[in-house]
Design a protein around this motif. Structure first.
Motif, PDB file in Angstrom:
ATOM      1  N   PHE A  13      -0.766  14.016   5.950  1.00 31.09           N
ATOM      2  CA  PHE A  13      -1.232  13.104   4.901  1.00 31.09           C
ATOM      3  C   PHE A  13      -0.062  12.777   3.995  1.00 31.09           C
ATOM      4  O   PHE A  13       0.471  13.654   3.332  1.00 31.09           O
ATOM      5  CB  PHE A  13      -2.362  13.756   4.084  1.00 31.09           C
ATOM      6  N   TYR A  36     -10.665   9.187   3.683  1.00 30.34           N
ATOM      7  CA  TYR A  36     -10.748   9.344   2.233  1.00 30.34           C
ATOM      8  C   TYR A  36     -12.237   9.239   1.962  1.00 30.34           C
ATOM      9  O   TYR A  36     -12.808   8.161   1.951  1.00 30.34           O
ATOM     10  CB  TYR A  36      -9.931   8.301   1.461  1.00 30.34           C
ATOM     11  N   GLU A  38      -8.085  -2.327   2.221  1.00 29.61           N
ATOM     12  CA  GLU A  38      -7.600  -1.223   3.043  1.00 29.61           C
ATOM     13  C   GLU A  38      -8.546  -1.005   4.239  1.00 29.61           C
ATOM     14  O   GLU A  38      -8.127  -1.015   5.388  1.00 29.61           O
ATOM     15  CB  GLU A  38      -7.479   0.046   2.169  1.00 29.61           C
ATOM     16  N   ASP A  94       0.847  -1.189   0.000  1.00 28.55           N
ATOM     17  CA  ASP A  94       0.000   0.000   0.000  1.00 28.55           C
ATOM     18  C   ASP A  94       0.888   1.246   0.000  1.00 28.55           C
ATOM     19  O   ASP A  94       1.875   1.301   0.726  1.00 28.55           O
ATOM     20  CB  ASP A  94      -0.892  -0.027   1.254  1.00 28.55           C
ATOM     21  N   GLY A  95       0.506   2.214  -0.822  1.00 26.97           N
ATOM     22  CA  GLY A  95       1.312   3.442  -0.917  1.00 26.97           C
ATOM     23  C   GLY A  95       2.477   3.276  -1.867  1.00 26.97           C
ATOM     24  O   GLY A  95       3.469   4.004  -1.787  1.00 26.97           O
ATOM     25  N   PHE A 142      -8.110   9.679  10.043  1.00 26.61           N
ATOM     26  CA  PHE A 142      -7.795   9.579   8.618  1.00 26.61           C
ATOM     27  C   PHE A 142      -9.120   9.515   7.877  1.00 26.61           C
ATOM     28  O   PHE A 142     -10.038   8.807   8.293  1.00 26.61           O
ATOM     29  CB  PHE A 142      -6.986   8.311   8.314  1.00 26.61           C
ATOM     30  N   SER A 145       0.188   7.355   1.827  1.00 30.64           N
ATOM     31  CA  SER A 145       0.247   5.929   2.153  1.00 30.64           C
ATOM     32  C   SER A 145      -0.742   5.695   3.291  1.00 30.64           C
ATOM     33  O   SER A 145      -0.490   6.069   4.437  1.00 30.64           O
ATOM     34  CB  SER A 145       1.668   5.546   2.576  1.00 30.64           C
ATOM     35  N   PHE A 146      -1.873   5.105   2.950  1.00 30.64           N
ATOM     36  CA  PHE A 146      -2.947   4.876   3.923  1.00 30.64           C
ATOM     37  C   PHE A 146      -2.427   4.150   5.162  1.00 30.64           C
ATOM     38  O   PHE A 146      -2.675   4.558   6.291  1.00 30.64           O
ATOM     39  CB  PHE A 146      -4.045   4.063   3.229  1.00 30.64           C
ATOM     40  N   LYS A 199     -12.300   6.448  -2.884  1.00 33.97           N
ATOM     41  CA  LYS A 199     -11.193   5.839  -3.644  1.00 33.97           C
ATOM     42  C   LYS A 199     -10.727   4.498  -3.077  1.00 33.97           C
ATOM     43  O   LYS A 199     -10.322   3.610  -3.803  1.00 33.97           O
ATOM     44  CB  LYS A 199     -10.003   6.801  -3.655  1.00 33.97           C
ATOM     45  N   LEU A 200     -10.773   4.356  -1.763  1.00 34.64           N
ATOM     46  CA  LEU A 200     -10.085   3.207  -1.145  1.00 34.64           C
ATOM     47  C   LEU A 200     -10.912   1.932  -1.216  1.00 34.64           C
ATOM     48  O   LEU A 200     -12.137   1.958  -1.305  1.00 34.64           O
ATOM     49  CB  LEU A 200      -9.697   3.542   0.296  1.00 34.64           C
TER      50      LEU A 200
HETATM   51  P1  AFP Z   1      -0.934   3.474  -4.195  1.00 31.09           P
HETATM   52  O1  AFP Z   1      -0.762   2.158  -3.467  1.00 31.09           O
HETATM   53  O2  AFP Z   1      -1.271   3.312  -5.634  1.00 31.09           O
HETATM   54  O3  AFP Z   1       0.223   4.411  -3.972  1.00 31.09           O
HETATM   55  O4  AFP Z   1      -2.263   4.182  -3.572  1.00 31.09           O
HETATM   56  C1  AFP Z   1      -2.261   4.568  -2.260  1.00 31.09           C
HETATM   57  C2  AFP Z   1      -3.640   4.822  -1.748  1.00 31.09           C
HETATM   58  O5  AFP Z   1      -4.521   3.771  -2.110  1.00 31.09           O
HETATM   59  C3  AFP Z   1      -3.632   5.000  -0.228  1.00 31.09           C
HETATM   60  O6  AFP Z   1      -2.582   4.325   0.393  1.00 31.09           O
HETATM   61  C4  AFP Z   1      -3.550   6.496  -0.053  1.00 31.09           C
HETATM   62  O7  AFP Z   1      -4.122   6.972   1.137  1.00 31.09           O
HETATM   63  C5  AFP Z   1      -4.318   7.008  -1.243  1.00 31.09           C
HETATM   64  O8  AFP Z   1      -4.164   6.021  -2.268  1.00 31.09           O
HETATM   65  C6  AFP Z   1      -3.809   8.336  -1.714  1.00 31.09           C
HETATM   66  O9  AFP Z   1      -4.607   8.798  -2.743  1.00 31.09           O
HETATM   67  P2  AFP Z   1      -4.364  10.218  -3.460  1.00 31.09           P
HETATM   68  O10 AFP Z   1      -3.175  10.041  -4.354  1.00 31.09           O
HETATM   69  O11 AFP Z   1      -5.626  10.467  -4.208  1.00 31.09           O
HETATM   70  O12 AFP Z   1      -4.097  11.246  -2.376  1.00 31.09           O
END
Ligand code: AFP
Length: 299
Positions: A207, A227, A243, A101-102, A225, A210-211, A237-238
């Motif tokens: 922020f 999203y 997650e 993740d992230g 936190f 990376s969640f 998004k998540l």
């Molecule tokens: P990646 O694993 O593709 O880097 O995505 C990370 C994520 O799913 C999560 O870990 C973050 O909180 C979120 O996306 C960040 O999203 P934004 O780029 O829209 O801020």
């Protein structure tokens, strides 16, 4: 105390302990992978003809290890479109995995992590049926934090790759940190009100993108936190399974809560592995506030 001994001392189910130990061992392999990939960037490449993204590589590492061990029957990962059923599985466990993740932060050397949800059976079940969850955070130190429903415990990797106890029975403190995802221009009215209220109370912005790292910080320092749902994206998004639920289980076990804004996210039954969801995770006070704002908005 080493992770293995701690699991025994806590009377953790033996099969579940074996599974947690498998992930702790793979953490060392993934950590090595960061170094090999760095070397490969300067030369040709270590993984094959075309250099594989580290998140895809970590996905293969974990799936291969689980298949070989036969410790689980079902594997769902963020990188795979379908749930994998393991041939000859010796247990009925299901696992959900976000391998890295992230991952977009790897090239700038910020913290990323592996998130795992542990189920007694199939994974398309509400988070509150999970038997445990864990995450591995690759930061200045590599840590493994897990819960099996009796406390949240954190371990640190030593030079020999073994994890020793760092903190037992973590509880989320009151704190004034907020980690808000999504663009401010797309905030829905109730969410805008929520963020403005936190800001008026002096919450500080943290922020990273990376969640897993951001929620880890909230778990230690308190706050929230999010999203959220945003203009044109009701589900945010998540991902719910990879997650939301595992990190939610962890924070809830530490005395916090997780919500989609309308209720406990751990009560939501997934319809598919690809479900996305708005997420609010952190202290109970902050979660109660957003739920009352959403309710009051009548949306
Ligand atoms: P990646 O694993 O593709 O880097 O995505 C990370 C994520 O799913 C999560 O870990 C973050 O909180 C979120 O996306 C960040 O999203 P934004 O780029 O829209 O801020």
């Amino acid at each position: 105390m080493e992770l293995n001994d701690f699991l025994k001392e806590k009377g953790t189910d033996e099969k579940l302990s074996q599974l947690i130990m498998l992930f702790s061992e793979q953490a060392g392999v993934i950590k090595e992978g960061f170094l090999s990939a760095r070397g490969a960037a300067d030369t040709k490449n270590v993984y094959g003809e075309t250099q594989m993204a580290l998140d895809k590589w970590a996905d293969e590492v974990l799936i291969d290890a689980l298949r070989e061990s036969r410790l689980v029957r079902w594997i769902a990962t963020e990188e795979q479109p379908d749930i994998i059923e393991v041939d000859g599985a010796i247990n009925q466990f299901g696992v959900t995995i976000d391998p890295l993740d992230g991952s977009s932060l790897i090239d700038v050397n910020l913290a990323v992590g592996t998130i795992v949800g542990l189920y007694q059976g199939h994974v398309l079940e509400p988070g509150n049926t999970m038997v445990g969850a864990l995450y591995i955070l690759y930061g200045p130190l590599t840590t493994l934090t897990y819960t099996t429903g009796s406390g949240v415990h954190e371990f640190v990797m030593g030079e020999d790759g073994r994890f020793t106890l760092m903190q037992e029975n973590l509880t989320i403190p009151d704190g004034k940190i907020y980690a808000p995802g999504a663009l401010r221009k797309d905030y829905l009215p109730y969410h805008k009100q929520f963020i403005e209220q936190l800001e008026s109370e002096g919450y500080k912005l943290r922020f990273s993108g990376s969640f897993v790292a951001d929620v880890h910080q909230i778990l230690h320092k308190g706050g929230l936190f999010t999203y959220p749902a945003f203009a044109g994206k009701d589900s945010g998004k998540l991902r719910l399974l990879f997650e939301g639920t595992p990190m939610g289980k962890m924070v809830a076990e530490a005395g916090g809560a997780i919500s989609n804004g309308r209720g406990n996210l751990l009560d939501v039954k997934p319809s598919s592995v690809s479900d996305r969801t708005p997420i609010y995770v952190g202290g109970k006070r902050e979660i109660a506030l957003i739920e009352s704002l959403v309710k009051g908005s009548g949306t």
